[in-house]
Design an enzyme around this catalytic site. Structure first.
Site, PDB file in Angstrom:
ATOM      1  CG  HIS A 167      21.103 -23.427 -21.743  1.00 10.26           C
ATOM      2  ND1 HIS A 167      21.045 -22.289 -21.212  1.00 10.26           N
ATOM      3  CD2 HIS A 167      20.071 -23.757 -22.397  1.00 10.26           C
ATOM      4  CE1 HIS A 167      20.035 -21.502 -21.615  1.00 10.26           C
ATOM      5  NE2 HIS A 167      19.410 -22.540 -22.267  1.00 10.26           N
ATOM      6  CD  GLU A 168      19.232 -26.671 -24.763  1.00 14.61           C
ATOM      7  OE1 GLU A 168      18.040 -27.079 -24.472  1.00 14.61           O
ATOM      8  OE2 GLU A 168      19.845 -25.568 -24.912  1.00 14.61           O
ATOM      9  CG  HIS A 171      15.641 -25.686 -20.816  1.00 12.15           C
ATOM     10  ND1 HIS A 171      15.161 -24.558 -20.229  1.00 12.15           N
ATOM     11  CD2 HIS A 171      16.492 -25.137 -21.798  1.00 12.15           C
ATOM     12  CE1 HIS A 171      15.648 -23.469 -20.632  1.00 12.15           C
ATOM     13  NE2 HIS A 171      16.416 -23.761 -21.710  1.00 12.15           N
ATOM     14  CD  GLU A 242      16.357 -20.316 -23.289  1.00 15.78           C
ATOM     15  OE1 GLU A 242      17.557 -20.548 -23.266  1.00 15.78           O
ATOM     16  OE2 GLU A 242      15.447 -20.992 -23.425  1.00 15.78           O
TER      17      GLU A 242
END
Length: 667
Positions: A167-168, A171, A242
């Site tokens: 997930h990170e 980004h 998100e």
């Protein structure tokens, strides 16, 4: 939506953020000017004096807001992502850590970095935070940092940790980090006005200080009104990203249980995802989960049950209450869950798709077990699908993750260990560049001796002998693994490393593909670490510009030459690429006499191309390489290097079932 479309979307959001910032600043100035006009009695001063006074007040307010915003963003940019992590109490995780929890975390981060085609980020742990949370910060992938809380390490099993880290990385890859830094700067500038107001309240105490006190009060009110608007902006910008990052993590790891399990543990544990740090509000928009309690109006993340239902449609929000009851007396232990699954963290993950109980395949023979004069395997040809390659840029799949795991597992353990150690990483990087030709090797040895001494030069020679048997396909992944430890060296030494690498590459008077790839990647990534911008700066370009078109032609001509020694085949490959990117151009096929070095002058132009034009550029490049239907290892190395320099991260291309073939020509 592909990578390039997402990049365009981030730029549009950034532009919208600037517009909303301007609106908020104008509103604040109107409030302050109106207060000054009435409270200071400017209406009695005459039109000219009143206008002059309001102009000065406006300039002062602008200086406070815009100035502090700019310097805050500049400070965050120059400090890299590590500065943000350290400001929240983050502790750096050493590359060679032997702590089981930290080793597991590092392994996951390294696997995902290799699989996504990005540099291994700095890694931090927030040791005093028991909530489950994480964030990625930085200005670019080269200076990015990923931080996780102690609760994340202790409560999540490996699959869940993979989901959070993936997930990170979404980004990191999509450019969200730079937008987050801008948001932090904007909000800091607006809040600074309230700080100035407090100073005015203090300075206005005493006789005749009432006007200053009132203006200070209005500055505080205006500052917090601006902060209110800023938090609305932050919430609106963050929520949808998100959802996208959750979806990217699922695509990357090929399972929803990991990230969904992490979200369920957030909902089922008392600590949740909250941060106790007083600076949690500053980073709330970049966290994996809500770091503070906000009303739904200011929430930077979608509601937790909705995020889980997006991943697991069968999820019932009432399940969270049952989890709270179950875990109230005995919270989950991630390492214990791994042990129950038969997964031991011996330095690498179990192969994807293998049963957890099955013993791991034996590791490849270490370099010391090979003959000292072992010759690397003949470079092989890889079948390629141009559309699939382009679609994978910035959008790694589960296959990319498996390939990243396999690449790391194939690197001998002793080489992985030395690549992770700050005291041995420089010798290892130099060892990758030591030539097999005796005369060139003597020149390199002399250069190293003059700079570092004979003992160091001998250590590099021994390292080179060990690396001689390494599969060529593993050289760049090993260098990427080493980058994390290398940037921990003193900045002055990093400049010397870049200079020495150049000397080693030029020792034999020619530059082959691997030498060019390693030296260019190393120089670019270290430069971005030290200066937080590419070596060539940042400027907007168009493919149709004359100088850019010629840079494209040089690139395509060199790729066509590397792919084939046959002039006719090279011409056909070149024409295919140019026809895709610049169909109206009439630039003849000509391989530059300087070879690969000729590409250096074009990176500023090619990296300056944005959006779908850059997508078309990469498509044309893949068409050139794959004109014969396959790619050699040299072509793969150069393709990944070019994509990295264009800030379009390319995941590994599967090579498990590749047929063998001869080596293509070198320029």
């Amino acid at each position: 939506m592909n990578f390039f479309e997402r990049q365009d979307q981030v730029r549009k959001v950034s532009a919208r953020l600037v517009f909303l910032f301007v609106i908020a600043v104008v509103g604040i100035i109107v409030v302050i000017d109106a207060a000054a006009f009435f409270l200071l009695g400017l209406y009695e001063q005459g039109v000219g004096n009143a206008i002059n006074a309001l102009i000065w007040i406006t300039l002062l307010v602008l200086l406070v807001i815009v100035g502090t915003s700019f310097f805050r963003m500049l400070s965050l940019r120059n400090g890299g992502g590590g500065k943000v992590a350290r400001s929240l109490g983050g502790v750096y995780v050493p590359e060679d850590t032997m702590d089981p929890q930290l080793r597991r975390l590092r392994n996951v981060v390294e696997e995902i970095a290799i699989a996504s085609g990005t540099p291994v980020p700095e890694l931090y742990v927030l040791p005093h935070e028991q909530g489950i949370n994480a964030f990625a910060a930085g200005w670019s992938p080269a200076d990015a940092a990923v931080a996780v809380t102690r609760g994340t390490l202790e409560r999540l099993n490996r699959d869940e940790l993979q989901g959070v880290i993936a997930h990170e990385f979404s980004h990191v890859v999509n450019g969200d980090m730079r937008l987050n830094i801008r948001l932090m700067g904007v909000l800091f500038g607006i809040l600074a006005l309230a700080v100035v107001g407090r100073i005015a309240l203090y300075a206005g105490r005493g006789r005749n200080g009432l006007p200053i006190v009132v203006i200070g009060l209005f500055a505080i009110i205006a500052g917090y009104i601006g902060l209110f608007c800023g938090r609305l902006i932050k919430a609106a910008v963050s929520r949808q990203r998100e959802y996208l990052a959750d979806a990217s993590a699922v695509q990357f790891t090929r399972q929803t249980e990991g990230i969904a399990g992490a979200l369920k543990k957030i909902g089922g544990l008392d600590a949740g995802s909250r941060l106790r740090s007083g600076k949690a509000d500053d980073v709330s928009h970049m966290l994996f989960g809500e770091g503070m309690r906000f009303s739904s109006l200011f929430a930077t993340h979608p509601p937790l049950p909705k995020r889980i239902q997006q991943l697991d449609p069968s999820f019932d929000p009432d399940e969270l209450q049952a989890l709270r009851q179950r875990w109230s007396s005995r919270p989950p232990n991630g390492m214990a869950e791994d042990a129950a699954l038969g997964l031991t963290e011996d330095g690498m993950a179990a192969p994807s798709g293998a049963t957890r109980e099955a013993p791991a395949a034996p590791p490849p023979p270490t370099p010391s077990e090979r003959a000292p004069d072992a010759v690397p395997p003949t470079p092989q040809r890889v079948p390629v699908n141009p559309e699939g390659v382009v679609a994978g840029i910035g959008d790694p799949s589960s296959g990319s993750y498996e390939q990243g795991q396999q690449l790391l597992r194939r690197i001998p353990a002793e080489l992985r260990d030395r690549a992770r150690r700050v005291d041995t990483v420089v010798q290892l990087v130099y060892g990758l560049l030591i030539a097999s030709d005796d005369e060139a090797r003597q020149h390199q040895q002399a250069a190293l001796t003059s700079r570092y001494g004979e003992a160091f030069a001998d250590a590099v020679a021994a390292e080179a002998a060990t690396l001689r048997g390494l599969d060529p396909e593993l050289r760049l992944p090993l260098a990427e693994l080493a980058f994390s430890a290398l940037r921990r060296r003193d900045p002055r030494e990093l400049n010397q490393v870049m200079t020495t690498v150049g000397e080693l590459v030029r020792a034999d008077g020619r530059v082959d593909v691997f030498e060019y790839c390693l030296s260019t990647l190393l120089h670019t990534e270290l430069y971005e670490v030290l200066h937080h911008r590419p070596p060539w700066g940042e400027r907007r370009q168009r493919l149709g510009d004359k100088t850019t078109a010629h840079a494209v032609a040089r690139l395509f001509a060199l790729f066509a030459r590397i792919g084939s020694d046959d002039p006719a085949a090279g011409q056909a490959a070149y024409d295919a690429g140019m026809g895709r990117v610049l169909p109206g151009a009439s630039i003849p096929f000509a391989v530059p006499r300087e070879g690969l070095i000729a590409l250096d002058a074009g990176w500023a132009l090619l990296d300056g191309v944005h959006g779908q034009e850059k997508a078309r550029l990469v498509e044309g490049l893949v068409l050139v390489i794959s004109h014969d239907g396959v790619m050699t290892v040299a072509e793969l190395e150069l393709l990944r290097t070019v994509c990295a320099l264009l800030h379009a991260p390319l995941p590994p291309i599967a090579t498990a079932a590749r047929p063998t073939g001869p080596v293509s020509g070198q320029p």
